[in-house]
Design a protein around this motif. Structure first.
Motif, PDB file in Angstrom:
ATOM      1  N   GLY A  71      23.173 -14.376 -12.089  1.00 34.61           N
ATOM      2  CA  GLY A  71      24.118 -13.147 -12.093  1.00 34.61           C
ATOM      3  C   GLY A  71      22.980 -11.723 -12.012  1.00 34.61           C
ATOM      4  O   GLY A  71      23.678 -10.840 -12.112  1.00 34.61           O
ATOM      5  N   GLY A  72      21.782 -11.813 -11.829  1.00 31.53           N
ATOM      6  CA  GLY A  72      21.058 -10.747 -11.658  1.00 31.53           C
ATOM      7  C   GLY A  72      21.323 -10.264 -10.338  1.00 31.53           C
ATOM      8  O   GLY A  72      21.647 -10.886  -9.390  1.00 31.53           O
ATOM      9  N   HIS A  73      21.233  -8.851 -10.143  1.00 34.39           N
ATOM     10  CA  HIS A  73      21.293  -8.362  -8.900  1.00 34.39           C
ATOM     11  C   HIS A  73      19.827  -7.847  -8.421  1.00 34.39           C
ATOM     12  O   HIS A  73      19.280  -6.981  -8.730  1.00 34.39           O
ATOM     13  N   LEU A  74      19.593  -8.621  -7.105  1.00 32.45           N
ATOM     14  CA  LEU A  74      18.692  -8.355  -6.569  1.00 32.45           C
ATOM     15  C   LEU A  74      18.552  -8.328  -4.964  1.00 32.45           C
ATOM     16  O   LEU A  74      18.617  -9.283  -4.484  1.00 32.45           O
ATOM     17  N   PRO A  75      18.789  -7.141  -4.419  1.00 27.73           N
ATOM     18  CA  PRO A  75      18.905  -6.711  -3.281  1.00 27.73           C
ATOM     19  C   PRO A  75      17.482  -7.252  -2.205  1.00 27.73           C
ATOM     20  O   PRO A  75      16.348  -7.220  -2.961  1.00 27.73           O
ATOM     21  N   GLU A  76      17.557  -7.472  -1.017  1.00 25.53           N
ATOM     22  CA  GLU A  76      16.646  -7.787  -0.339  1.00 25.53           C
ATOM     23  C   GLU A  76      15.551  -6.515  -0.355  1.00 25.53           C
ATOM     24  O   GLU A  76      16.149  -5.216  -0.222  1.00 25.53           O
ATOM     25  N   PRO A  77      14.533  -6.467  -0.298  1.00 27.12           N
ATOM     26  CA  PRO A  77      13.460  -5.419  -0.385  1.00 27.12           C
ATOM     27  C   PRO A  77      13.616  -4.767   1.230  1.00 27.12           C
ATOM     28  O   PRO A  77      14.049  -5.477   2.103  1.00 27.12           O
ATOM     29  N   VAL A  78      13.057  -3.653   1.388  1.00 27.39           N
ATOM     30  CA  VAL A  78      12.884  -2.710   2.609  1.00 27.39           C
ATOM     31  C   VAL A  78      11.461  -3.099   3.037  1.00 27.39           C
ATOM     32  O   VAL A  78      10.318  -2.874   2.114  1.00 27.39           O
ATOM     33  N   TRP A  79      11.331  -3.469   4.360  1.00 28.20           N
ATOM     34  CA  TRP A  79      10.006  -3.705   4.859  1.00 28.20           C
ATOM     35  C   TRP A  79       9.335  -2.425   5.415  1.00 28.20           C
ATOM     36  O   TRP A  79       9.983  -1.751   6.164  1.00 28.20           O
ATOM     37  N   HIS A  80       8.033  -1.916   5.083  1.00 28.02           N
ATOM     38  CA  HIS A  80       7.332  -0.804   5.683  1.00 28.02           C
ATOM     39  C   HIS A  80       6.027  -0.984   5.986  1.00 28.02           C
ATOM     40  O   HIS A  80       5.356  -1.965   5.217  1.00 28.02           O
ATOM     41  N   ASP A  81       5.476  -0.068   6.705  1.00 29.25           N
ATOM     42  CA  ASP A  81       4.284  -0.162   6.879  1.00 29.25           C
ATOM     43  C   ASP A  81       3.322   0.899   5.981  1.00 29.25           C
ATOM     44  O   ASP A  81       3.908   2.098   6.040  1.00 29.25           O
ATOM     45  N   THR A  82       2.323   0.427   5.620  1.00 37.63           N
ATOM     46  CA  THR A  82       1.523   1.418   4.617  1.00 37.63           C
ATOM     47  C   THR A  82      -0.002   1.224   4.985  1.00 37.63           C
ATOM     48  O   THR A  82      -0.323  -0.007   5.352  1.00 37.63           O
ATOM     49  N   TYR A  83      -0.833   2.182   4.775  1.00 38.32           N
ATOM     50  CA  TYR A  83      -2.414   2.008   4.784  1.00 38.32           C
ATOM     51  C   TYR A  83      -2.815   1.145   3.525  1.00 38.32           C
ATOM     52  O   TYR A  83      -2.698   1.615   2.535  1.00 38.32           O
ATOM     53  N   GLY A 109      -7.715  -1.574   0.226  1.00 37.39           N
ATOM     54  CA  GLY A 109      -8.586  -2.649   0.273  1.00 37.39           C
ATOM     55  C   GLY A 109      -8.806  -3.322   1.555  1.00 37.39           C
ATOM     56  O   GLY A 109      -9.840  -3.884   2.147  1.00 37.39           O
ATOM     57  N   LEU A 110      -7.916  -3.571   2.381  1.00 39.30           N
ATOM     58  CA  LEU A 110      -8.121  -3.976   3.726  1.00 39.30           C
ATOM     59  C   LEU A 110      -8.508  -3.157   4.848  1.00 39.30           C
ATOM     60  O   LEU A 110      -9.012  -3.583   5.897  1.00 39.30           O
ATOM     61  N   GLY A 111      -8.459  -1.906   4.660  1.00 34.66           N
ATOM     62  CA  GLY A 111      -8.853  -0.902   5.849  1.00 34.66           C
ATOM     63  C   GLY A 111      -8.139  -0.679   6.918  1.00 34.66           C
ATOM     64  O   GLY A 111      -8.368  -0.580   8.052  1.00 34.66           O
ATOM     65  N   ARG A 112      -6.613  -1.188   6.795  1.00 36.79           N
ATOM     66  CA  ARG A 112      -5.739  -1.252   7.848  1.00 36.79           C
ATOM     67  C   ARG A 112      -4.286  -1.036   7.533  1.00 36.79           C
ATOM     68  O   ARG A 112      -3.946  -1.333   6.172  1.00 36.79           O
ATOM     69  N   ILE A 113      -3.289  -0.785   8.451  1.00 35.37           N
ATOM     70  CA  ILE A 113      -1.936  -0.782   8.204  1.00 35.37           C
ATOM     71  C   ILE A 113      -1.291  -2.144   7.743  1.00 35.37           C
ATOM     72  O   ILE A 113      -1.754  -3.001   8.599  1.00 35.37           O
ATOM     73  N   SER A 114      -0.736  -2.394   6.870  1.00 35.35           N
ATOM     74  CA  SER A 114      -0.025  -3.574   6.677  1.00 35.35           C
ATOM     75  C   SER A 114       1.323  -3.427   6.194  1.00 35.35           C
ATOM     76  O   SER A 114       2.012  -2.535   5.796  1.00 35.35           O
ATOM     77  N   ARG A 115       2.242  -4.389   6.668  1.00 39.44           N
ATOM     78  CA  ARG A 115       3.671  -4.603   6.385  1.00 39.44           C
ATOM     79  C   ARG A 115       4.098  -5.296   5.090  1.00 39.44           C
ATOM     80  O   ARG A 115       3.505  -6.229   4.916  1.00 39.44           O
ATOM     81  N   HIS A 116       4.645  -4.659   4.197  1.00 33.31           N
ATOM     82  CA  HIS A 116       5.066  -5.447   3.122  1.00 33.31           C
ATOM     83  C   HIS A 116       6.539  -4.860   2.536  1.00 33.31           C
ATOM     84  O   HIS A 116       7.057  -3.738   2.846  1.00 33.31           O
ATOM     85  N   PRO A 117       7.092  -5.606   1.641  1.00 28.30           N
ATOM     86  CA  PRO A 117       8.440  -5.793   1.073  1.00 28.30           C
ATOM     87  C   PRO A 117       8.262  -4.423  -0.021  1.00 28.30           C
ATOM     88  O   PRO A 117       7.548  -4.723  -0.728  1.00 28.30           O
ATOM     89  N   THR A 118       9.342  -3.437  -0.140  1.00 31.87           N
ATOM     90  CA  THR A 118       9.098  -2.671  -1.283  1.00 31.87           C
ATOM     91  C   THR A 118      10.577  -2.242  -1.302  1.00 31.87           C
ATOM     92  O   THR A 118      11.532  -2.873  -0.883  1.00 31.87           O
ATOM     93  N   MET A 119      10.879  -1.251  -2.745  1.00 32.42           N
ATOM     94  CA  MET A 119      12.048  -0.822  -2.995  1.00 32.42           C
ATOM     95  C   MET A 119      12.698   0.147  -1.579  1.00 32.42           C
ATOM     96  O   MET A 119      11.744   0.739  -0.844  1.00 32.42           O
ATOM     97  N   PRO A 120      13.979   0.204  -1.760  1.00 30.39           N
ATOM     98  CA  PRO A 120      14.613   1.122  -0.789  1.00 30.39           C
ATOM     99  C   PRO A 120      14.277   2.457  -1.113  1.00 30.39           C
ATOM    100  O   PRO A 120      13.722   2.844  -2.144  1.00 30.39           O
ATOM    101  N   PRO A 121      14.415   3.498  -0.408  1.00 27.29           N
ATOM    102  CA  PRO A 121      14.449   4.822  -0.584  1.00 27.29           C
ATOM    103  C   PRO A 121      15.200   5.036  -1.869  1.00 27.29           C
ATOM    104  O   PRO A 121      16.230   4.428  -2.072  1.00 27.29           O
ATOM    105  N   PRO A 122      14.840   6.222  -2.448  1.00 28.79           N
ATOM    106  CA  PRO A 122      15.636   6.594  -3.696  1.00 28.79           C
ATOM    107  C   PRO A 122      17.341   6.660  -3.642  1.00 28.79           C
ATOM    108  O   PRO A 122      17.882   5.949  -4.465  1.00 28.79           O
TER     109      PRO A 122
END
Length: 191
Positions: free
Chosen positions: A149-161, A164-177
């Motif tokens: 019964g928890g509400h867990l929407p799919e995360p939004v995928w975006h690119d950030t620097y 630690g890796l020294g490069r742009i990586s794509r990862h799932p995160t929160m939607p915009p506010p």
């Protein structure tokens, strides 16, 4: 209080903030929640969230901030009191670690204990590395939370620097506010 007057008051939101770099965006989310809902905002910081954003900063954007695990704070900030004083919990960001606790009913900290104590909606906004999100164990935890019964929407995928890796990586995160507010509003209106 009658049901009509209870429905007329703005929702009392408890924002649970966990230890992810995404928690540094918390002030923007709090401003958007306040703007839309207008009710009181309490933020419950886990000890790892405080490693990324200090409680003093969060206090600038919330009516109340609960942090630390000192037993001296529990008369006013014990989980049952926090559960009773709110209408919904929003976990923002929700780390893989926190999702594991929620899926298994574990209570390793005050936020997880509150989530176990509430009879009302809990909305989880996941944020983590792409490899974590794709792990079968995390996917099982997400499925369990949703089935419970928890509400867990799919995360939004975006690119950030990634420093630690020294490069742009794509990862799932929160939607915009604004989108997070809409999701929470939809959950509350469905009650």
């Amino acid at each position: 209080m009658t049901q009509d007057s209870a429905d007329a008051r703005p929702p009392r939101l408890l924002i649970g903030a966990t230890g992810s770099i995404a928690v540094t965006a918390l002030p923007a989310y709090l401003s958007e929640f306040r703007s839309h809902f207008g009710g009181p905002l309490t933020v419950l910081l886990t000890h790892t969230a405080e490693q990324f954003i200090p409680a003093a900063t969060v206090r600038l954007h919330a009516d109340r901030v609960v942090h630390g695990e000192s037993p001296a704070d529990w008369p006013a900030d014990k989980p049952s009191r926090l559960a009773a004083d709110h209408d919904a919990v929003v976990v923002l960001p929700a780390t893989a670690n926190f999702l594991a606790a929620a899926a298994t009913g574990a209570a390793p900290n005050r936020l997880a204990t509150v989530v176990l104590s509430v009879p009302y909606p809990v909305v989880y906004f996941p944020s983590m590395g792409a490899a974590m999100w794709e792990k079968p164990s995390v996917r099982r935890n997400v499925a369990t939370i949703r089935a419970d019964g928890g509400h867990l929407p799919e995360p939004v995928w975006h690119d950030t620097y990634d420093v630690g890796l020294g490069r742009i990586s794509r990862h799932p995160t929160m939607p915009p506010p604004a989108e997070a507010v809409k999701i929470v509003a939809d959950v509350l209106s469905a009650r």
